[in-house]
Design a protein around this motif. Sequence first.
Motif, PDB file in Angstrom:
ATOM      1  N   ASP A   4      96.467  18.888  37.090  1.00  0.00           N
ATOM      2  CA  ASP A   4      97.588  19.831  37.142  1.00  0.00           C
ATOM      3  C   ASP A   4      97.280  21.171  36.486  1.00  0.00           C
ATOM      4  O   ASP A   4      98.159  22.019  36.367  1.00  0.00           O
ATOM      5  CB  ASP A   4      98.812  19.207  36.480  1.00  0.00           C
ATOM      6  CG  ASP A   4      99.284  17.974  37.236  1.00  0.00           C
ATOM      7  OD1 ASP A   4      99.332  18.046  38.487  1.00  0.00           O
ATOM      8  OD2 ASP A   4      99.558  16.943  36.595  1.00  0.00           O
ATOM      9  N   GLU A   5      96.072  21.311  36.032  1.00  0.00           N
ATOM     10  CA  GLU A   5      95.745  22.521  35.265  1.00  0.00           C
ATOM     11  C   GLU A   5      94.437  23.123  35.767  1.00  0.00           C
ATOM     12  O   GLU A   5      93.468  23.241  35.014  1.00  0.00           O
ATOM     13  CB  GLU A   5      95.625  22.176  33.769  1.00  0.00           C
ATOM     14  CG  GLU A   5      96.867  21.574  33.153  1.00  0.00           C
ATOM     15  CD  GLU A   5      97.956  22.628  32.933  1.00  0.00           C
ATOM     16  OE1 GLU A   5      97.669  23.836  33.088  1.00  0.00           O
ATOM     17  OE2 GLU A   5      99.091  22.212  32.640  1.00  0.00           O
ATOM     18  N   ARG A  31      90.618  21.737  32.467  1.00  0.00           N
ATOM     19  CA  ARG A  31      90.825  20.975  31.236  1.00  0.00           C
ATOM     20  C   ARG A  31      89.987  19.710  31.326  1.00  0.00           C
ATOM     21  O   ARG A  31      90.229  18.871  32.213  1.00  0.00           O
ATOM     22  CB  ARG A  31      92.311  20.609  31.078  1.00  0.00           C
ATOM     23  CG  ARG A  31      93.276  21.772  31.163  1.00  0.00           C
ATOM     24  CD  ARG A  31      93.197  22.672  29.940  1.00  0.00           C
ATOM     25  NE  ARG A  31      93.900  23.931  30.197  1.00  0.00           N
ATOM     26  CZ  ARG A  31      95.162  24.175  29.818  1.00  0.00           C
ATOM     27  NH1 ARG A  31      95.831  23.271  29.131  1.00  0.00           N
ATOM     28  NH2 ARG A  31      95.758  25.331  30.106  1.00  0.00           N
ATOM     29  N   THR A  83      97.617  20.823  43.522  1.00  0.00           N
ATOM     30  CA  THR A  83      97.817  22.221  43.926  1.00  0.00           C
ATOM     31  C   THR A  83      97.266  23.108  42.815  1.00  0.00           C
ATOM     32  O   THR A  83      97.702  23.046  41.675  1.00  0.00           O
ATOM     33  CB  THR A  83      99.318  22.547  44.131  1.00  0.00           C
ATOM     34  OG1 THR A  83     100.049  22.037  43.022  1.00  0.00           O
ATOM     35  CG2 THR A  83      99.829  21.925  45.411  1.00  0.00           C
ATOM     36  N   ILE A  84      96.300  23.918  43.200  1.00  0.00           N
ATOM     37  CA  ILE A  84      95.639  24.755  42.200  1.00  0.00           C
ATOM     38  C   ILE A  84      96.168  26.189  42.266  1.00  0.00           C
ATOM     39  O   ILE A  84      96.834  26.569  43.230  1.00  0.00           O
ATOM     40  CB  ILE A  84      94.108  24.767  42.398  1.00  0.00           C
ATOM     41  CG1 ILE A  84      93.732  25.557  43.668  1.00  0.00           C
ATOM     42  CG2 ILE A  84      93.560  23.343  42.486  1.00  0.00           C
ATOM     43  CD1 ILE A  84      92.253  25.852  43.775  1.00  0.00           C
TER      44      ILE A  84
END
Lengths: 342, 342, 342, 342
Positions: free
Chosen positions: C170-171, C249, C228-229
């Motif tokens: 997510d990051e 991360r 989703t980036i």
Amino acid sequence: MTQSIAIIGASGYTGAELIRLIATHPSMKITALAANSKAGQSMAQVFPHLRHLDLPDLVTWEQIDFSTIDLCFCALPHKTSQEVISKLPTSVKIVDLSADFRLRDPEAYKQWYGNDHAAVEMQKEAVYGLTEFYREEIAGARLVAGTGCNAATGQFILRPLIAGGVIDLDEIILDLQCGVSGAGRSLKENLLHAELSEGTNAYSVGGTHRHLGEFDQEFSRLAGREVTIQFTPHLGPFNRGILATAYVRGEAAAVHAALAAAYESEAFVEVLPMGETPSTHHVRGSNFVHIGVVGDRLPGRTIVVATLDNLCKGSAGQALQNANLMLGLEETAGLMLAPCFP
Amino acid sequence: MTQSIAIIGASGYTGAELIRLIATHPSMKITALAANSKAGQSMAQVFPHLRHLDLPDLVTWEQIDFSTIDLCFCALPHKTSQEVISKLPTSVKIVDLSADFRLRDPEAYKQWYGNDHAAVEMQKEAVYGLTEFYREEIAGARLVAGTGCNAATGQFILRPLIAGGVIDLDEIILDLQCGVSGAGRSLKENLLHAELSEGTNAYSVGGTHRHLGEFDQEFSRLAGREVTIQFTPHLGPFNRGILATAYVRGEAAAVHAALAAAYESEAFVEVLPMGETPSTHHVRGSNFVHIGVVGDRLPGRTIVVATLDNLCKGSAGQALQNANLMLGLEETAGLMLAPCFP
Amino acid sequence: MTQSIAIIGASGYTGAELIRLIATHPSMKITALAANSKAGQSMAQVFPHLRHLDLPDLVTWEQIDFSTIDLCFCALPHKTSQEVISKLPTSVKIVDLSADFRLRDPEAYKQWYGNDHAAVEMQKEAVYGLTEFYREEIAGARLVAGTGCNAATGQFILRPLIAGGVIDLDEIILDLQCGVSGAGRSLKENLLHAELSEGTNAYSVGGTHRHLGEFDQEFSRLAGREVTIQFTPHLGPFNRGILATAYVRGEAAAVHAALAAAYESEAFVEVLPMGETPSTHHVRGSNFVHIGVVGDRLPGRTIVVATLDNLCKGSAGQALQNANLMLGLEETAGLMLAPCFP
Amino acid sequence: MTQSIAIIGASGYTGAELIRLIATHPSMKITALAANSKAGQSMAQVFPHLRHLDLPDLVTWEQIDFSTIDLCFCALPHKTSQEVISKLPTSVKIVDLSADFRLRDPEAYKQWYGNDHAAVEMQKEAVYGLTEFYREEIAGARLVAGTGCNAATGQFILRPLIAGGVIDLDEIILDLQCGVSGAGRSLKENLLHAELSEGTNAYSVGGTHRHLGEFDQEFSRLAGREVTIQFTPHLGPFNRGILATAYVRGEAAAVHAALAAAYESEAFVEVLPMGETPSTHHVRGSNFVHIGVVGDRLPGRTIVVATLDNLCKGSAGQALQNANLMLGLEETAGLMLAPCFP
């Protein structure tokens, strides 16, 4: 007293350069900006680098109230320019940056540009705008024709040599490199970054470049006989700048002396010490011309190299210099910006 | 009244940029130029683009008669700068363009620059020179420390967002491209045209770039807590310009509002309409900053892009802006030059 | 046995790059070249750098006798590509370089490209052409869809990290610079040398770039959940090259190990020693990918930088690599050209 | 049979270019690489673009076991080159890329290079390496001297015209632009990106460029009388490429015919149709020469423009072409790489 200025053709590079220069001019204010294809847009949309300026939005040239205008710069393509200028009120002083009024002879105009001239009478009235050589006529003119940028560079080298009788008039070769902004903001394949960066090429080889019309006119007039030079321009992978390398027959010392004398009192033309040659890097963004002279190893032959910024001294800067004269202002007003290096 | 100016370190790019700007400044005159390694040379030899100016020849800084100087710009490399500045008479106002007085904490200085500071007392006295945020302190200061060029760009984006509390302080990423003049006129293999043109690379990756010392100091002070960002610079194949892309957590509308409010009255900082982003092309050669804001497709995330000219607003322009304040002049004097495009 | 090759869309940059590569391919011969807008011209007229090659003149694609063709490269713009490909005989193997068959889901295609897909059945059949990750499917495919050049670069970084479970899904932020040839040989103002050289700008900011469709499809499929980036491309003043900087991360050691393992046996992907980062200069003109990993000063955060040549590995080189597989040839045939530096 | 190759001076641009070319050569293998200042380093450290190749680490040239070497390329600076080459075993064939063995006359060498020659006997033995004109001598030679890159370009234009008697030998002007890689990987201020990009300048003006030594030697020998040309090189803001513009007296048709006849069977020299001129963009990264002829508007005067890649055909490509001949290989082996455009 602040002079009220209009610019027609404000969406091209020379229009933008005029605005850049006038932005810090002490006694001009831009009252109207026209670009018929982009009328209604703000200058921030068309040229975001001018975003900080308080400028009028673009209109069509027909919408300008010329009764409020002291001087109008016309930065349109040739042919369009003559059509527009012929319709402007005669009360307005005009500096044209196109090719339309550079050639005095309608036949020569047709030969080099392909069409009949639509304003033959004005063509006669126009003063050729190479400031350093037509200063008095320009000061009294209503219509001044900006020179070609290559034509200006070549003349800065050759006029004093022809006038001074220090070179052979039949043996003049001018080899030149021009930056891409000289071709304007036009959508052509060869002007794309991917096509033009990282290399160079010649163009209009063999005596077909239109600026030869100016060379022929000016050099022949100056010499009192026909003078026809060889001229090969090249397109270089840089945005601003012209470097002209002239091959002449004459003694280097006499050539240097003629140039030094011609430009001794000029604010914008620097003749380098004998043996040094200039670089386009050192005039970028400015109204200066740098000229250097070197004698060749072959006796009696000399190389002269000149550089200027095609958008500034080669076009918009020259135009502003002329406008200053036409309006009775200090000739150098707004034009002493130092070159932007690196 | 004309202010008498000295520049120490006049043979580097920021020294040359100061001279370019002061050339059209209405109330400054350059009285002395120093560059110890090139003492005795004329500026026309060192920087031919300044040939037209009437400038003093280069001397050593020890040769300058500081009793005649109102303000001295110091454009030396860090470490040398602190040694020289600590020996200048206290009667002279100083704007330092090096990194030597940016960090208030001697330990932080040593951490980022590797050596003990040779003028710790002056380090305390120095005011951080980001004009828009330290205006009053700068006006009253004797010694002002110019910011890093990357550090300035990042702060123009992030200070109003941190101060306004509109972003998450633990999730800030700053990705940046810098033009090559930021590395100065130094002979390094990676700065050669053949090595650097036609491509790009990251450098100082992973939080090792020295400008992080400034970010840490300033952002933590502003937030009242420790703020540590991620920062990756890249070297781009262009001479002037920085483009910083910040990835923040916060609503785009709030981010835009905070920036618009912060810079509403600023002469040099332009916040673009929401959704538009700037280009380095449009600030080249000028003291302007352009900032744009776009909301990401991921809710709560926002991208902010800022551009400025590293040599001008990022260094010499900022220095002149600060000098204007220190001398009681109009802050914008000499700095309203429009960007040079194309 | 020599394979007979056709190229449709031979007048664009990716078409030219295919010809450049095939020129030294040991077992391919170009039998037909099509470019409907330039049919009748020779390749020497359209691309003078190919003048020395013995190539067929350009025809329309309808004029090609496909019974003589083993494999056809289709280097047309998207939308046109699907229309043409749907009409080609099914006996011909096809490598499409456009965006038309990259997205398996017709809805996703419509979302990102704005139009309904005209060949939905073929869309399902097409294999996604990222060779290193779809090698077996490609070898057996009739229709392979070349990836986006940015999409390829990002996936070379992120696929092994997602597959290896070494980063937070997510990051993920992908910041990227792309050279101008990625935009093709199209006449757009922002692609002119005068507009694009000497600076940089972001574009498609905020999650609007079409290659996000590929990232979403591939990363979600790989992760078995939606990924989703954030993605911001920039346009750099160079012709060839992509540099992607990913902020993830995860531990740098684990990230580096995952990449090293993934590419251990790959001929074209080089993972640099930990702590080193690559440059676009060093892959120019080649089919190689260079990837570097650096741990950030903030614990648990890592930066990964990847470079490739957008025209070669990002498009035509990848296409040729796939064609080799489809034709049962050595995968690296014709592709081991060393980068062209400087 | 694979030939065993050594390269001395492998850390410069011409050394790297040799490796790039040999990387895909069908019958050469690099056995030893020397660069005394970087001995002990890997090529991936010195030239990361060669990272994918399985190359020996750098050693000093004294460490090379020449008994295993068939041919040695020497890519050292002049003066160093003659010292090293004079110590190599006579069993090894040598292609020298420096200026040391280009001039047959020790006096001429001293005149142009300033020092006495340290290997006068070898100077006599060396064959001048302009392949297309010394093919047979090269095939039988032990020591071949690579030509100057500018000297090669000018000779491709002028040799057939002098030999054919179609131009006036006393009226030859050669104006030339050279890319920056011609100056090598040397740390000089004028080669920095910030100094050189975005502009151009002339250098060695007036007949002082060392390649004139080659022109004088070769043209006089060919003509059977003294021939001294005028020659002005310019430094262009691009990495690879030379464009030479020759101004000659002679009929364009005869000039074109002489060139077309001379290069009719040559694999690497393309004479364009009459009236077309070439661009450096279209030979970049290749061993090709493109030549174009245009008649001037002034009767009896002709312009000839030639382009080549200074690092390839102007140096390393030529060297490899010669090595192929010396080793009895196909002359074009490893050299048919198509130019890299854009």
